[in-house]
Design a protein around this motif. Structure first.
Motif, mmCIF file in Angstrom:
data_model
loop_
_atom_site.group_PDB
_atom_site.id
_atom_site.type_symbol
_atom_site.label_atom_id
_atom_site.label_comp_id
_atom_site.label_asym_id
_atom_site.label_seq_id
_atom_site.Cartn_x
_atom_site.Cartn_y
_atom_site.Cartn_z
ATOM 1 N N LEU A 111 -24.308 72.621 28.833
ATOM 2 C CA LEU A 111 -23.042 72.666 28.102
ATOM 3 C C LEU A 111 -22.901 71.430 27.211
ATOM 4 O O LEU A 111 -22.478 71.534 26.052
ATOM 5 C CB LEU A 111 -21.881 72.753 29.085
ATOM 6 N N GLU A 112 -23.246 70.261 27.737
ATOM 7 C CA GLU A 112 -23.180 69.038 26.937
ATOM 8 C C GLU A 112 -24.079 69.143 25.707
ATOM 9 O O GLU A 112 -23.703 68.687 24.612
ATOM 10 C CB GLU A 112 -23.594 67.843 27.786
ATOM 11 N N MET A 113 -25.243 69.748 25.879
ATOM 12 C CA MET A 113 -26.161 69.904 24.759
ATOM 13 C C MET A 113 -25.556 70.807 23.678
ATOM 14 O O MET A 113 -25.647 70.513 22.482
ATOM 15 C CB MET A 113 -27.496 70.486 25.244
ATOM 16 N N LEU A 114 -24.912 71.914 24.093
ATOM 17 C CA LEU A 114 -24.256 72.801 23.129
ATOM 18 C C LEU A 114 -23.167 72.058 22.360
ATOM 19 O O LEU A 114 -23.029 72.214 21.140
ATOM 20 C CB LEU A 114 -23.650 74.003 23.855
ATOM 21 N N ILE A 115 -22.393 71.260 23.076
ATOM 22 C CA ILE A 115 -21.302 70.523 22.433
ATOM 23 C C ILE A 115 -21.848 69.505 21.449
ATOM 24 O O ILE A 115 -21.285 69.307 20.356
ATOM 25 C CB ILE A 115 -20.426 69.851 23.515
ATOM 26 N N CYS A 116 -22.956 68.864 21.806
ATOM 27 C CA CYS A 116 -23.548 67.874 20.907
ATOM 28 C C CYS A 116 -24.163 68.521 19.667
ATOM 29 O O CYS A 116 -24.124 67.951 18.570
ATOM 30 C CB CYS A 116 -24.623 67.069 21.650
ATOM 31 N N GLN A 117 -24.727 69.707 19.829
ATOM 32 C CA GLN A 117 -25.435 70.357 18.728
ATOM 33 C C GLN A 117 -24.520 71.122 17.788
ATOM 34 O O GLN A 117 -24.847 71.285 16.607
ATOM 35 C CB GLN A 117 -26.496 71.305 19.293
ATOM 36 N N HIS A 118 -23.375 71.607 18.285
ATOM 37 C CA HIS A 118 -22.519 72.478 17.479
ATOM 38 C C HIS A 118 -21.070 71.983 17.572
ATOM 39 O O HIS A 118 -20.393 72.205 18.579
ATOM 40 C CB HIS A 118 -22.602 73.924 17.974
ATOM 41 N N CYS A 119 -20.600 71.342 16.513
ATOM 42 C CA CYS A 119 -19.253 70.787 16.545
ATOM 43 C C CYS A 119 -18.196 71.885 16.632
ATOM 44 O O CYS A 119 -17.149 71.699 17.280
ATOM 45 C CB CYS A 119 -19.003 69.900 15.332
ATOM 46 N N ASP A 120 -18.452 73.048 16.016
ATOM 47 C CA ASP A 120 -17.481 74.134 16.100
ATOM 48 C C ASP A 120 -17.436 74.719 17.512
ATOM 49 O O ASP A 120 -16.391 75.195 17.962
ATOM 50 C CB ASP A 120 -17.778 75.220 15.068
ATOM 51 N N PHE A 121 -18.571 74.669 18.224
ATOM 52 C CA PHE A 121 -18.556 75.089 19.624
ATOM 53 C C PHE A 121 -17.673 74.151 20.440
ATOM 54 O O PHE A 121 -16.936 74.596 21.330
ATOM 55 C CB PHE A 121 -19.979 75.096 20.203
ATOM 56 N N ALA A 122 -17.735 72.859 20.151
ATOM 57 C CA ALA A 122 -16.902 71.890 20.870
ATOM 58 C C ALA A 122 -15.422 72.208 20.698
ATOM 59 O O ALA A 122 -14.632 72.096 21.638
ATOM 60 C CB ALA A 122 -17.207 70.478 20.380
ATOM 61 N N ILE A 123 -15.045 72.631 19.494
ATOM 62 C CA ILE A 123 -13.643 72.979 19.239
ATOM 63 C C ILE A 123 -13.241 74.204 20.048
ATOM 64 O O ILE A 123 -12.175 74.233 20.677
ATOM 65 C CB ILE A 123 -13.416 73.219 17.732
ATOM 66 N N ASP A 124 -14.103 75.231 20.074
ATOM 67 C CA ASP A 124 -13.806 76.432 20.863
ATOM 68 C C ASP A 124 -13.730 76.102 22.349
ATOM 69 O O ASP A 124 -12.882 76.642 23.075
ATOM 70 C CB ASP A 124 -14.869 77.506 20.624
ATOM 71 N N PHE A 125 -14.607 75.215 22.811
ATOM 72 C CA PHE A 125 -14.580 74.851 24.227
ATOM 73 C C PHE A 125 -13.301 74.094 24.563
ATOM 74 O O PHE A 125 -12.729 74.271 25.646
ATOM 75 C CB PHE A 125 -15.802 74.008 24.585
ATOM 76 N N MET A 126 -12.812 73.268 23.646
ATOM 77 C CA MET A 126 -11.539 72.577 23.857
ATOM 78 C C MET A 126 -10.396 73.579 23.955
ATOM 79 O O MET A 126 -9.471 73.403 24.752
ATOM 80 C CB MET A 126 -11.289 71.581 22.724
#
Length: 237
Positions: A111-126
């Motif tokens: 999950l941390e890797m996805l968040i680091c690689q895709h900033c838009d994924f980080a927003i959706d996860f938030m």
């Protein structure tokens, strides 16, 4: 190909875009869990998230008296797990599988890797974390602020949002819920739940149809629990 496949999303994963949801799918590892097994126990290290591809699970909390309080019920399309993956925390609830289920397991390091690689994924996860926390806050609000009648009415409304189908002016909850289940959902005795349901039937707010609860007067239930008209992704069981 699997990385091009978007399956139907429901429940608390609707906040992810199709692309970001696919990132989740290709990263998680598929597992099968038989009925009655646990995904995790209260006190276990929180190092994974779980996506319900098929099946149902419930989240419970044990009280000092040994009573098991049902906090949430999850179904296909929902993601389960502690929403603070970066602090080595421990689970505060237990997760039990209610029927044979297919579940995608997502390690926190992935999950941390996805968040680091895709900033838009980080927003959706938030966004998902926000829904997760707000759901918890509203559940505790219902349990603590408006007494057992308020907690029961809120639970009936949540059940109708999760399992209800319109039938004329009424809403039928197409899931058989026992009085014991309801008592475990609101931290009350089965006898007190029986009395409160009888009172609601006398007031013509609910009735039963072949063992299913029918909500006849939603506004009455909303008044008793001081309903804040939360969106359906929050007001769910």
């Amino acid at each position: 190909m699997r990385d091009q496949l978007v399956i139907e999303k429901r429940g608390n994963t609707n906040c992810f875009s199709d692309a970001n949801f696919n990132h989740l799918l290709v990263t998680m590892k598929d597992r099968t869990y038989p009925e009655g097994t646990h995904l995790y126990w209260e006190g276990d290290v929180s190092d994974k998230l779980y996506y319900m591809k098929r099946g149902r699970a419930q989240i419970t909390k044990s009280t000092d008296e040994g009573k098991e309080l049902i906090m949430y019920m999850y179904q296909s399309g929902d993601m389960i797990g502690q929403a603070d993956p970066f602090f080595g925390s421990k689970h505060t609830f237990s997760a039990e599988v209610l029927e044979d289920s297919e579940i995608g397991v997502l390690e926190h390091k992935d999950l941390e890797m996805l968040i680091c690689q895709h900033c838009d994924f980080a927003i959706d996860f938030m966004k998902w974390m926000g829904i997760h926390h707000r759901l918890t806050q509203t559940k505790f609000r219902d349990l603590m602020l408006y007494g057992k009648p308020g907690a029961l009415c809120s639970t009936l409304i949540r059940l109708s949002n999760s399992y209800g189908e319109p039938h004329g002016d009424h809403m039928i909850i197409h899931k058989k819920i026992t009085h014991t289940d309801l008592s475990n959902m609101i931290g009350a005795t089965r006898e007190s739940v029986n009395r409160m349901l009888s009172d609601l039937r006398k007031k013509d707010a609910i009735e039963y149809d072949n063992g299913m609860i029918v909500i006849k007067d939603l506004k009455m239930l909303q008044g008793i629990c001081h309903c804040e008209l939360c969106p359906s992704e929050i007001c769910r069981i």
